[in-house]
Design a protein around this motif. Structure first.
Motif, PDB file in Angstrom:
ATOM      1  N   THR A  75      42.172  -6.141 -27.464  1.00 61.66           N
ATOM      2  CA  THR A  75      41.474  -5.798 -26.227  1.00 61.66           C
ATOM      3  C   THR A  75      42.427  -4.966 -25.380  1.00 61.66           C
ATOM      4  OG1 THR A  75      40.186  -7.842 -26.267  1.00 61.66           O
ATOM      5  CG2 THR A  75      40.345  -6.683 -24.153  1.00 61.66           C
ATOM      6  N   SER A  76      42.044  -3.728 -25.073  1.00 66.36           N
ATOM      7  CA  SER A  76      42.868  -2.815 -24.283  1.00 66.36           C
ATOM      8  C   SER A  76      42.255  -2.663 -22.905  1.00 66.36           C
ATOM      9  CB  SER A  76      42.953  -1.440 -24.959  1.00 66.36           C
ATOM     10  OG  SER A  76      43.427  -1.553 -26.292  1.00 66.36           O
ATOM     11  N   VAL A  77      43.056  -2.888 -21.864  1.00 67.90           N
ATOM     12  CA  VAL A  77      42.558  -2.851 -20.488  1.00 67.90           C
ATOM     13  C   VAL A  77      43.400  -1.891 -19.659  1.00 67.90           C
ATOM     14  CG1 VAL A  77      42.038  -4.193 -18.419  1.00 67.90           C
ATOM     15  CG2 VAL A  77      41.805  -5.251 -20.679  1.00 67.90           C
ATOM     16  N   ASP A  78      42.732  -0.931 -19.017  1.00 67.94           N
ATOM     17  CA  ASP A  78      43.427   0.024 -18.153  1.00 67.94           C
ATOM     18  C   ASP A  78      42.444   0.477 -17.080  1.00 67.94           C
ATOM     19  OD1 ASP A  78      46.188   1.894 -18.516  1.00 67.94           O
ATOM     20  OD2 ASP A  78      44.627   2.775 -17.270  1.00 67.94           O
ATOM     21  N   LEU A  79      42.973   0.843 -15.924  1.00 70.43           N
ATOM     22  CA  LEU A  79      42.134   1.236 -14.797  1.00 70.43           C
ATOM     23  C   LEU A  79      41.591   2.658 -14.932  1.00 70.43           C
ATOM     24  CD1 LEU A  79      41.067   0.243 -12.043  1.00 70.43           C
ATOM     25  CD2 LEU A  79      43.165   1.143 -11.000  1.00 70.43           C
ATOM     26  N   ALA A  80      42.259   3.500 -15.719  1.00 73.04           N
ATOM     27  CA  ALA A  80      41.882   4.911 -15.820  1.00 73.04           C
ATOM     28  C   ALA A  80      40.704   5.108 -16.771  1.00 73.04           C
ATOM     29  CB  ALA A  80      43.073   5.739 -16.300  1.00 73.04           C
ATOM     30  N   ASN A  81      39.708   5.841 -16.329  1.00 74.76           N
ATOM     31  CA  ASN A  81      38.530   6.090 -17.158  1.00 74.76           C
ATOM     32  C   ASN A  81      38.877   6.786 -18.474  1.00 74.76           C
ATOM     33  OD1 ASN A  81      36.438   5.008 -15.504  1.00 74.76           O
ATOM     34  ND2 ASN A  81      36.620   6.762 -14.136  1.00 74.76           N
ATOM     35  N   ARG A  82      39.821   7.711 -18.413  1.00 76.31           N
ATOM     36  CA  ARG A  82      40.131   8.483 -19.618  1.00 76.31           C
ATOM     37  C   ARG A  82      40.847   7.646 -20.671  1.00 76.31           C
ATOM     38  NH1 ARG A  82      44.874  12.834 -18.378  1.00 76.31           N
ATOM     39  NH2 ARG A  82      43.988  13.596 -20.312  1.00 76.31           N
ATOM     40  N   SER A  83      41.280   6.425 -20.315  1.00 75.10           N
ATOM     41  CA  SER A  83      41.959   5.578 -21.294  1.00 75.10           C
ATOM     42  C   SER A  83      41.033   5.239 -22.466  1.00 75.10           C
ATOM     43  CB  SER A  83      42.468   4.294 -20.636  1.00 75.10           C
ATOM     44  OG  SER A  83      41.404   3.476 -20.191  1.00 75.10           O
ATOM     45  N   VAL A  84      39.727   5.213 -22.229  1.00 76.28           N
ATOM     46  CA  VAL A  84      38.785   4.862 -23.301  1.00 76.28           C
ATOM     47  C   VAL A  84      38.815   5.923 -24.397  1.00 76.28           C
ATOM     48  CG1 VAL A  84      36.374   4.446 -23.897  1.00 76.28           C
ATOM     49  CG2 VAL A  84      37.309   3.523 -21.776  1.00 76.28           C
ATOM     50  N   SER A  85      38.564   7.185 -24.029  1.00 79.31           N
ATOM     51  CA  SER A  85      38.543   8.244 -25.040  1.00 79.31           C
ATOM     52  C   SER A  85      39.903   8.422 -25.692  1.00 79.31           C
ATOM     53  CB  SER A  85      38.081   9.566 -24.412  1.00 79.31           C
ATOM     54  OG  SER A  85      38.956   9.966 -23.368  1.00 79.31           O
ATOM     55  N   LYS A  86      40.960   8.264 -24.905  1.00 79.40           N
ATOM     56  CA  LYS A  86      42.309   8.405 -25.457  1.00 79.40           C
ATOM     57  C   LYS A  86      42.615   7.298 -26.462  1.00 79.40           C
ATOM     58  CE  LYS A  86      43.924  12.038 -23.197  1.00 79.40           C
ATOM     59  NZ  LYS A  86      44.403  13.245 -23.902  1.00 79.40           N
ATOM     60  N   THR A  87      42.205   6.075 -26.151  1.00 84.09           N
ATOM     61  CA  THR A  87      42.456   4.949 -27.050  1.00 84.09           C
ATOM     62  C   THR A  87      41.615   5.067 -28.314  1.00 84.09           C
ATOM     63  OG1 THR A  87      43.007   3.547 -25.158  1.00 84.09           O
ATOM     64  CG2 THR A  87      42.469   2.430 -27.220  1.00 84.09           C
ATOM     65  N   ILE A  88      40.353   5.483 -28.158  1.00 83.97           N
ATOM     66  CA  ILE A  88      39.501   5.722 -29.335  1.00 83.97           C
ATOM     67  C   ILE A  88      40.167   6.746 -30.251  1.00 83.97           C
ATOM     68  CG2 ILE A  88      37.328   6.804 -30.069  1.00 83.97           C
ATOM     69  CD1 ILE A  88      35.992   5.432 -27.650  1.00 83.97           C
ATOM     70  N   GLU A  89      40.705   7.806 -29.655  1.00 79.93           N
ATOM     71  CA  GLU A  89      41.365   8.851 -30.446  1.00 79.93           C
ATOM     72  C   GLU A  89      42.536   8.283 -31.238  1.00 79.93           C
ATOM     73  OE1 GLU A  89      42.631  13.400 -29.580  1.00 79.93           O
ATOM     74  OE2 GLU A  89      43.536  11.933 -28.229  1.00 79.93           O
ATOM     75  N   GLN A  90      43.358   7.438 -30.605  1.00 84.66           N
ATOM     76  CA  GLN A  90      44.531   6.905 -31.303  1.00 84.66           C
ATOM     77  C   GLN A  90      44.134   5.930 -32.408  1.00 84.66           C
ATOM     78  OE1 GLN A  90      46.705   8.807 -30.686  1.00 84.66           O
ATOM     79  NE2 GLN A  90      47.585   8.823 -28.634  1.00 84.66           N
ATOM     80  N   PHE A  91      43.116   5.112 -32.166  1.00 79.85           N
ATOM     81  CA  PHE A  91      42.618   4.249 -33.246  1.00 79.85           C
ATOM     82  C   PHE A  91      42.137   5.106 -34.422  1.00 79.85           C
ATOM     83  CE2 PHE A  91      41.720   0.586 -30.185  1.00 79.85           C
ATOM     84  CZ  PHE A  91      42.652  -0.249 -30.773  1.00 79.85           C
ATOM     85  N   SER A  92      41.382   6.147 -34.104  1.00 81.03           N
ATOM     86  CA  SER A  92      40.804   6.988 -35.151  1.00 81.03           C
ATOM     87  C   SER A  92      41.873   7.686 -35.970  1.00 81.03           C
ATOM     88  CB  SER A  92      39.848   8.012 -34.527  1.00 81.03           C
ATOM     89  OG  SER A  92      38.796   7.365 -33.831  1.00 81.03           O
ATOM     90  N   MET A  93      42.966   8.067 -35.322  1.00 79.24           N
ATOM     91  CA  MET A  93      44.072   8.712 -36.027  1.00 79.24           C
ATOM     92  C   MET A  93      44.640   7.820 -37.136  1.00 79.24           C
ATOM     93  SD  MET A  93      44.790  11.747 -35.025  1.00 79.24           S
ATOM     94  CE  MET A  93      43.847  12.724 -33.853  1.00 79.24           C
ATOM     95  N   ASN A  94      44.434   6.516 -37.008  1.00 76.89           N
ATOM     96  CA  ASN A  94      45.025   5.567 -37.948  1.00 76.89           C
ATOM     97  C   ASN A  94      43.979   4.850 -38.801  1.00 76.89           C
ATOM     98  OD1 ASN A  94      48.088   5.415 -37.248  1.00 76.89           O
ATOM     99  ND2 ASN A  94      47.005   5.561 -35.290  1.00 76.89           N
ATOM    100  N   GLY A  95      42.759   5.399 -38.819  1.00 78.06           N
ATOM    101  CA  GLY A  95      41.724   4.843 -39.667  1.00 78.06           C
ATOM    102  C   GLY A  95      41.252   3.466 -39.245  1.00 78.06           C
ATOM    103  N   ILE A  96      41.382   3.145 -37.958  1.00 80.55           N
ATOM    104  CA  ILE A  96      40.968   1.846 -37.433  1.00 80.55           C
ATOM    105  C   ILE A  96      39.589   1.988 -36.800  1.00 80.55           C
ATOM    106  CG2 ILE A  96      41.538   0.029 -35.772  1.00 80.55           C
ATOM    107  CD1 ILE A  96      44.488   1.060 -35.986  1.00 80.55           C
ATOM    108  N   ASP A  97      38.712   1.054 -37.095  1.00 76.13           N
ATOM    109  CA  ASP A  97      37.369   1.058 -36.529  1.00 76.13           C
ATOM    110  C   ASP A  97      37.457   0.661 -35.051  1.00 76.13           C
ATOM    111  OD1 ASP A  97      34.719   0.836 -35.856  1.00 76.13           O
ATOM    112  OD2 ASP A  97      34.282  -0.858 -37.187  1.00 76.13           O
ATOM    113  N   TYR A  98      37.375   1.633 -34.182  1.00 74.67           N
ATOM    114  CA  TYR A  98      37.543   1.348 -32.749  1.00 74.67           C
ATOM    115  C   TYR A  98      36.386   0.516 -32.200  1.00 74.67           C
ATOM    116  CZ  TYR A  98      34.311   5.263 -31.927  1.00 74.67           C
ATOM    117  OH  TYR A  98      33.231   6.107 -31.923  1.00 74.67           O
ATOM    118  N   GLU A  99      35.227   0.573 -32.858  1.00 71.34           N
ATOM    119  CA  GLU A  99      34.084  -0.210 -32.384  1.00 71.34           C
ATOM    120  C   GLU A  99      34.289  -1.710 -32.609  1.00 71.34           C
ATOM    121  OE1 GLU A  99      30.713   1.548 -34.323  1.00 71.34           O
ATOM    122  OE2 GLU A  99      30.442   3.011 -32.705  1.00 71.34           O
ATOM    123  N   ALA A 100      35.238  -2.058 -33.467  1.00 68.19           N
ATOM    124  CA  ALA A 100      35.556  -3.468 -33.695  1.00 68.19           C
ATOM    125  C   ALA A 100      36.576  -3.985 -32.685  1.00 68.19           C
ATOM    126  CB  ALA A 100      36.083  -3.663 -35.118  1.00 68.19           C
TER     127      ALA A 100
END
Length: 393
Positions: free
Chosen positions: A244-269
């Motif tokens: 569970t990743s928690v941050d106040l910045a709205n852009r943290s969502v897209s940025k975190t999704i991008e980093q998960f995706s770079m490593n073949g991790i299902d971000y929806e999980a």
């Protein structure tokens, strides 16, 4: 070149290697001329050291050489960069990591400047107008030592000490962004052309590796102040049950999704939440939500609509809140980059927090800056990172 007379009480401190010139050290001399080379002399007029003027945080300049014969010029900068590159030889040879710090300010002999390596693309960060005035000489010196694909820069020296918006590209071939870099076999998307941050804090490399290799397997993980989710990525790669990743910045969502995706991790999980961390702690307590592993790496100072956080004043209370939502025999990774206190003081905050909660704990291990973030014993404030891995008992 100008002369600056240093008060008697500070002359010996500088002579012994302290690299920062501060206003209270000065007996006589103008310290407001950014970029001016100066010679520091003691009250008897004897040479102590030589440096440049440049306002940075609480400093007025940096000492660069204690050799009376040595000039501050392109040859001086070249020598410092050569020494820094030699110190990072193992990083250049590492096929699992290609993002690291090549040059770390006063730790490598030039306060006010850092140079980071991202897959043969380099990022120069200038922390004062004073050091920026040597920009051309330093870049020429760099080019004599290092081959590169591109050079970018960040300027962190406006009147409020914030990032100076500008075109960050300097020279070379402009790459397509994001750049994909490696860290201990994992992948990260970084941007050298998008504001003050690149997408990853290189100084936490060793801590991320420990989370992946030692602490995450089978665990539920909460990553607070998560930025682009780098700790969450390494936890997931280490076999975490869920992050569970928690941050106040709205852009943290897209940025975190991008980093998960770079490593073949299902971000929806995974859970990626835009929340005030302090309010999220309260939410977890109210709903009896607990985690096996809680990671806290807050900024030294942060402000939201309802909270102001200062590491030196509030970290103890942050630990107390983390205790409430950490499972028995769980792990808290407490981290701070505040330079205003040392590791002993940081451990005191942790101890006070557990005592006030009536809880027991054990610090399993600690981390400070990794090897590429070179520091000098003459300037302890430069060794700013403090991380404690705590097991609740």
């Amino acid at each position: 070149m100008i002369k600056i007379s240093i008060k008697k009480g500070y002359s010996e401190k500088i002579r012994e290697g302290f690299p920062l010139l501060t206003k209270e050290m000065v007996q006589q001399g103008d310290i407001d001329d950014e970029g001016k080379i100066f010679t520091a002399i003691d009250p008897r007029g004897k040479f102590i050291a030589r440096g440049y003027l440049g306002k940075q945080n609480k400093g007025s300049g940096w000492l660069l050489t204690w050799d009376h014969q040595e000039e501050i010029n392109e040859a001086h900068f070249k020598k410092k960069i050569e020494e820094a590159a030699e110190h990072r030889h193992a990083f250049f040879e590492d096929d699992q990591t290609d993002a690291f710090r090549l040059f770390n300010g006063e730790g490598d002999g030039i306060g006010g400047l850092t140079i980071d390596h991202y897959a043969d693309h380099y990022l120069f960060t200038w922390y004062s107008e004073g050091i920026y005035m040597f920009r051309d000489e330093i870049i020429r010196a760099f080019e004599e030592v290092i081959s590169y694909k591109s050079i970018y820069e960040k300027k962190r020296f406006d009147s409020k000490g914030q990032y100076v918006e500008d075109d960050d590209f300097v020279k070379g071939e402009r790459p397509d962004f994001p750049l994909i870099v490696k860290e201990n076999g994992a992948h990260f998307a970084v941007y050298l052309n998008d504001g003050a941050m690149t997408g990853i804090f290189l100084d936490q490399r060793d801590v991320r590796k420990a989370i992946r290799d030692e602490y995450a397997e089978g665990k539920t993980v909460l990553n607070t102040f998560s930025y682009t989710g780098a700790f969450s990525v390494f936890a997931a790669l280490g076999g975490a049950m869920k992050t569970t990743s928690v941050d106040l910045a709205n852009r943290s969502v897209s940025k975190t999704i991008e980093q998960f995706s770079m490593n073949g991790i299902d971000y929806e999980a995974q859970d990626i939440l835009v929340r005030d961390v302090f309010r999220y702690f309260n939410y977890c307590v109210k709903n009896e939500i607990k985690f096996d592993l809680v990671v806290m790496d807050p900024p030294s100072f942060a402000r939201s609509k309802k909270h102001t956080f200062s590491a030196s004043k509030d970290y103890k209370n942050l630990v107390k809140q983390a205790i409430d939502i950490t499972e028995k025999k769980g792990i808290i990774v407490a981290s701070t980059n505040a330079a205003s206190f040392d590791m002993n003081k940081f451990k005191t905050f942790i101890d006070q927090a557990f005592k006030e909660k009536g809880a027991r704990y054990k610090i399993i291990e600690t981390y400070s800056l990794p090897e590429d973030f070179r520091t000098t014993e003459d300037y302890p404030l430069g060794d700013y990172l403090k991380v404690c891995v705590i097991q609740t008992r």
